[in-house]
Design an enzyme around this catalytic site. Sequence first.
Site, PDB file in Angstrom:
ATOM      1  CG  ASN A   1       2.739  27.275 -12.224  1.00 49.04           C
ATOM      2  OD1 ASN A   1       3.041  27.435 -11.049  1.00 49.04           O
ATOM      3  ND2 ASN A   1       3.622  26.985 -13.159  1.00 49.04           N
TER       4      ASN A   1
ATOM      5  CG  HIS B   1      -1.475  37.053 -11.000  1.00 42.31           C
ATOM      6  ND1 HIS B   1      -2.641  36.819 -11.716  1.00 42.31           N
ATOM      7  CD2 HIS B   1      -0.605  36.080 -11.417  1.00 42.31           C
ATOM      8  CE1 HIS B   1      -2.472  35.774 -12.514  1.00 42.31           C
ATOM      9  NE2 HIS B   1      -1.255  35.301 -12.345  1.00 42.31           N
TER      10      HIS B   1
ATOM     11  CE1 TYR C   1       6.280  32.718  -6.470  1.00 42.95           C
ATOM     12  CE2 TYR C   1       7.359  30.628  -5.962  1.00 42.95           C
ATOM     13  CZ  TYR C   1       7.317  32.013  -5.882  1.00 42.95           C
ATOM     14  OH  TYR C   1       8.300  32.689  -5.207  1.00 42.95           O
TER      15      TYR C   1
ATOM     16  CE1 TYR D   1       5.630  38.008  -7.946  1.00 43.14           C
ATOM     17  CE2 TYR D   1       6.359  36.706  -6.067  1.00 43.14           C
ATOM     18  CZ  TYR D   1       6.503  37.091  -7.383  1.00 43.14           C
ATOM     19  OH  TYR D   1       7.515  36.560  -8.142  1.00 43.14           O
TER      20      TYR D   1
END
EC number: 3.1.1.29
Length: 205
Positions: A75, A22, A73, A17
Site C-alpha cells: 500500500n 500477491h 509494503y 512473501y
Amino acid sequence: MEYKALIVGLGNPGSEYAKTRHNIGFMAVDALAEVAKSRKSMRFKEMGISGDFELFSLNLAGNNVLATKPLTYMNLSGKAVAAICGKYSIAVSDVYVIHDELDLPCGRMKFKKGGGNNGHRGLESIQEKMGSPNFFRIRVGIGRPEFSSQVKDYVLEEFNTQELAIAAQMSQAAIKGLNLHFRRGQGTATQFMNSFMPDLPETEP
C-alpha cells in the site's frame, strides 16, 4: 542516460512473501533482472525520502528502460514509483505495472492502460502518488477464493506447485509482451498477452 519507461513489479518484501500470490509482480521483475544490463539497490533517503526499492537498468527491444521492485509494503508502492519517475523524468503514461489480479483465473493475463484499480492497494497508491490512473497494467490472474472474506489470506498464501510453474510462464509471457509492445506497439502486445495460455504442468496421480 534517458529511459523510455519504468516497469514496476508489485509485491511485499521479505522471504516469507516470495512465493505468495500477491508477489507475482516481483517474480516477473526478477525474471527481467536476469537479462538486465545492470542491477543496483537505491535508497529513498538518497533522494530525501525514507524507504527502499530495487532498481534495474535494462534494454528491451532497443530501448533503455528501468524496472523496480518497491521494498515498502504494497500500500506504499506509489512512493517508489513517484520518486523514480521524478528523478528520471518518466511520465505516468510510460509506467508499466505488473500485478496480481483476482478477477482473472490463474494462467490468464490482460494488458491495458488506465482504468479502475479493483481495490488493489498497490495500484491505488501509484495512482495517488502519480496523480493519474493513466499507466499501463499487466494484470496477471491468480483467481479468486470462494468467499470475499477469504481474499486477504488468499493473496498472502503461497502458490501451490502447479500454480508456481504457471506463474513462471506468466512472468516470461509478460516480458515477451513488453518486448512486443516496444517493438510493434500496444495492439500487438495486447493481442499476445490477452490470448496467452500457459502449458499446464502434469500433476502426479
